[in-house]
Design an enzyme around this catalytic site. Structure first.
Site, PDB file in Angstrom:
ATOM      1  N   HIS A  64      -4.481   1.570   7.458  1.00  9.73           N
ATOM      2  CA  HIS A  64      -3.111   2.078   7.583  1.00  9.73           C
ATOM      3  C   HIS A  64      -2.892   3.258   6.623  1.00  9.73           C
ATOM      4  CE1 HIS A  64       1.421   1.466   7.924  1.00  9.73           C
ATOM      5  NE2 HIS A  64       1.305   2.257   6.890  1.00  9.73           N
ATOM      6  N   GLU A  65      -3.289   3.074   5.358  1.00 10.22           N
ATOM      7  CA  GLU A  65      -3.058   4.110   4.349  1.00 10.22           C
ATOM      8  C   GLU A  65      -3.938   5.337   4.591  1.00 10.22           C
ATOM      9  OE1 GLU A  65      -0.467   3.717   2.744  1.00 10.22           O
ATOM     10  OE2 GLU A  65      -0.235   1.566   3.005  1.00 10.22           O
ATOM     11  N   CYS A  78       5.796  -0.257   7.127  1.00 13.11           N
ATOM     12  CA  CYS A  78       5.435   0.934   6.361  1.00 13.11           C
ATOM     13  C   CYS A  78       6.628   1.322   5.502  1.00 13.11           C
ATOM     14  CB  CYS A  78       5.082   2.065   7.326  1.00 13.11           C
ATOM     15  SG  CYS A  78       4.647   3.605   6.502  1.00 13.11           S
ATOM     16  N   LEU A  79       6.385   1.650   4.232  1.00 12.88           N
ATOM     17  CA  LEU A  79       7.495   2.001   3.339  1.00 12.88           C
ATOM     18  C   LEU A  79       8.240   3.246   3.821  1.00 12.88           C
ATOM     19  CD1 LEU A  79       5.937   1.286  -0.188  1.00 12.88           C
ATOM     20  CD2 LEU A  79       7.537  -0.128   1.120  1.00 12.88           C
ATOM     21  N   GLY A  90       0.833  -1.192   0.000  1.00 14.54           N
ATOM     22  CA  GLY A  90       0.000   0.000   0.000  1.00 14.54           C
ATOM     23  C   GLY A  90       0.871   1.247   0.000  1.00 14.54           C
ATOM     24  N   GLN A 102       3.151   9.926   1.167  1.00 15.57           N
ATOM     25  CA  GLN A 102       4.416   9.171   1.215  1.00 15.57           C
ATOM     26  C   GLN A 102       5.295   9.408  -0.009  1.00 15.57           C
ATOM     27  OE1 GLN A 102       2.395   5.218   2.214  1.00 15.57           O
ATOM     28  NE2 GLN A 102       4.357   5.054   3.291  1.00 15.57           N
ATOM     29  N   HIS A 114      -2.453   7.737   6.892  1.00 13.39           N
ATOM     30  CA  HIS A 114      -1.471   8.623   6.254  1.00 13.39           C
ATOM     31  C   HIS A 114      -2.122   9.910   5.742  1.00 13.39           C
ATOM     32  CE1 HIS A 114       2.328   6.476   6.215  1.00 13.39           C
ATOM     33  NE2 HIS A 114       1.752   5.363   5.780  1.00 13.39           N
TER      34      HIS A 114
HETATM   35 ZN    ZN Z   1       2.553   3.493   5.843  1.00 12.08          ZN
END
Ligand code: ZN
Length: 170
Positions: free
Chosen positions: A133-134, A91-92, A43, A48, A137
């Protein structure tokens, strides 16, 4: 497109409503998906990659060869939440950090597609977890904000390492 890492302040800025739909947005979403796959993620939210937009992409398999559940969500919001469960997340924007996070097991999410069409979907399990999660963000909320005190302590050194890298301009 490059994924920004914690503690880059754009991650706290979140997103803003998307008002313009069509070809340009479609290209942007495709670029985000390509970036997500390159980074071996499941995701990715617009903040991000440094974009203050309410836009997120995901694919629970993380594989370009299996895009059955690939989704692009524009202006998403959660309408219903049911049942709580814990699960491992990464998380990236936090390379190398993984921890258990509490999420709802079932959600109903309303969003628009890249053409602006309104969609409502019921999602469960891992798919629901990724969306939550996304979507965090887009509100400037990061998964480390949701850790138990014990986990927060456990990942502290890793977070400090990312902070040092950020200060060094890496
Ligand atoms: Zn993340």
């Amino acid at each position: 497109m490059q994924v920004v890492h914690y503690p880059n302040p754009v991650l706290r800025g979140g997103g803003k409503p998307v008002e313009s739909f069509g070809k340009e947005l479609e290209t942007l979403a495709a670029d985000m998906l390509a970036t997500m796959y390159e980074s071996s993620g499941v995701g990715l939210a617009a903040p991000q990659v440094g974009l203050a937009m309410n836009l997120l992409v995901l694919n629970p398999t993380g594989e370009t060869t299996d895009r059955t559940d690939e989704l692009v969500l524009v202006n998403p919001r959660i309408l219903e939440r049911k049942k709580i469960e814990y699960g491992q997340e990464g998380c990236l924007s936090f390379p190398g950090i993984y921890a258990e996070v509490e999420r709802h097991k079932q959600i109903v999410v309303a969003y628009q597609d890249v053409t602006g069409k309104a969609i409502e979907r019921k999602l469960g399990d891992f798919l629901a977890r990724i969306v939550q999660h996304e979507l965090d963000h887009l509100n400037g909320v990061l998964f480390v904000d949701r850790l138990s005190p014990a986990d927060r302590l456990r990942v502290r050194t890793s977070l400090e390492r990312l902070e040092e890298r950020w200060r060094a301009g890496a």
